[in-house]
Design an enzyme around this catalytic site. Structure first.
Site, mmCIF file in Angstrom:
data_model
loop_
_atom_site.group_PDB
_atom_site.id
_atom_site.type_symbol
_atom_site.label_atom_id
_atom_site.label_comp_id
_atom_site.label_asym_id
_atom_site.label_seq_id
_atom_site.Cartn_x
_atom_site.Cartn_y
_atom_site.Cartn_z
ATOM 1 N N HIS A 93 99.316 73.180 60.786
ATOM 2 C CA HIS A 93 98.344 73.445 61.865
ATOM 3 C C HIS A 93 98.887 72.847 63.166
ATOM 4 C CE1 HIS A 93 94.671 73.326 64.228
ATOM 5 N NE2 HIS A 93 94.195 74.253 63.401
ATOM 6 N N GLU A 165 98.528 81.509 64.372
ATOM 7 C CA GLU A 165 97.605 80.843 65.288
ATOM 8 C C GLU A 165 98.331 80.491 66.591
ATOM 9 O OE1 GLU A 165 94.068 79.120 63.027
ATOM 10 O OE2 GLU A 165 95.514 77.517 63.235
HETATM 11 C C1 PEP Z 1 91.863 76.271 64.031
HETATM 12 O O1 PEP Z 1 91.352 75.163 63.905
HETATM 13 O O2 PEP Z 1 92.793 76.598 63.308
HETATM 14 C C2 PEP Z 1 91.359 77.181 65.056
HETATM 15 C C3 PEP Z 1 91.867 78.383 65.128
HETATM 16 O O3 PEP Z 1 90.397 76.687 65.881
HETATM 17 P P1 PEP Z 1 89.440 77.562 66.834
HETATM 18 O O4 PEP Z 1 88.881 78.675 65.992
HETATM 19 O O5 PEP Z 1 88.381 76.607 67.271
HETATM 20 O O6 PEP Z 1 90.275 78.092 67.935
#
Ligand code: PEP
Length: 256
Positions: A93, A165
């Site tokens: 992450h 992400e």
């Molecule tokens: C995450 O914690 O992986 C994330 C995508 O957070 P958010 O949805 O708040 O952007």
């Protein structure tokens, strides 16, 4: 393939609050074979929640773990200790990479340790805002993907989930922006293309790829219809039970 809806609670909720949330979520959710609902509470809540959770409806994920099984590593929790308690582990992450300085090699060892302990890694990869601005998105994604999977044997590739992400889209990042469906589609194509080059078309097609970055109940349906996206990882929105349930509902609608 299943559609994944993962809620990352980050550093929020006491054990009691986590338990109440889980209770309410289980009550609200019928069993749905096509949707894999996963929540990632704080480490301290995982063991009690593992006794409470109905795994037909919801799976637990660890937000963190250490790659060595035991030893002189004060304060750590190993994936071997998490074995049997969680089904998934969020690894790589951006908050671990950039707040806690975990590099690709560290992430790689964690992925291997999770698999060794029968825990499915959700390997998070994503470019930073400046990498995107300098045209380095493809390199950043390829590096994180290739390195993250380096110690995974061919027989274990079906036990890995990828989450794309983009760091600049995570809601807690200052001036976070929403990724457009086209931007997500382009990187997901790149991820599957890289997997195809290294492991072949079948692995590239079968490996679940999720999207995460300011997902909420209003944009979930849009991201879920991006070609090649098999689910969502939500942080902030997953802290609000009604929002999380609505994201799951969106996933059900998209599957119909
Ligand atoms: C995450 O914690 O992986 C994330 C995508 O957070 P958010 O949805 O708040 O952007």
């Amino acid at each position: 393939m299943k559609t994944y809806v993962v809620g990352n609670w980050k550093l929020n909720f006491t054990v009691g609050e986590s338990s109440i949330y889980l209770h309410k979520l289980m009550k609200a959710l019928p069993v749905h074979r096509g949707i894999e609902v996963v929540v990632a509470p704080s480490t301290i809540a995982l063991q009690p929640l593992s006794l409470q959770v109905d795994r037909h409806k919801i799976k637990l994920a660890a937000q963190n773990g250490f790659y060595r099984d035991y030893g002189a590593f004060t304060g750590e929790t190993s994936y071997s200790q998490l074995r049997g308690i969680v089904d998934y582990a969020i690894i790589g992450h951006s908050e671990r990479r950039y707040v806690f300085s975990e590099d690709d090699k560290f992430v790689q060892k964690k992925v291997a340790a999770a698999i060794r302990n029968r825990i499915t890694p959700i390997l998070c990869i994503g470019e930073t805002e400046s990498e995107r601005a300098f045209g380095e998105t493809a390199d950043a994604i390829r590096d994180q993907l290739v390195s993250g999977l380096m110690q995974v044997g061919d027989d274990d590739l079906d036990k890995v989930v990828i989450a794309y992400e983009p760091v600049w889209a995570i809601s807690s990042v200052k001036s976070a922006k929403l990724a457009t469906p086209d931007e997500v589609a382009e990187v997901v194509r790149l991820i599957r293309g890289t997997l195809a080059e290294i492991y072949g078309e079948k692995v590239a097609k079968d490996m679940p790829v999720l999207f995460g970055g300011s997902v909420n109940s209003s944009n979930a349906g849009g991201y879920l219809t991006v070609p090649g996206v098999n689910g969502l990882l939500a942080g902030g929105a997953s802290l609000i039970l009604g929002e999380f349930i609505d994201i799951i509902e969106a996933a059900k609608r998209v599957r119909v």
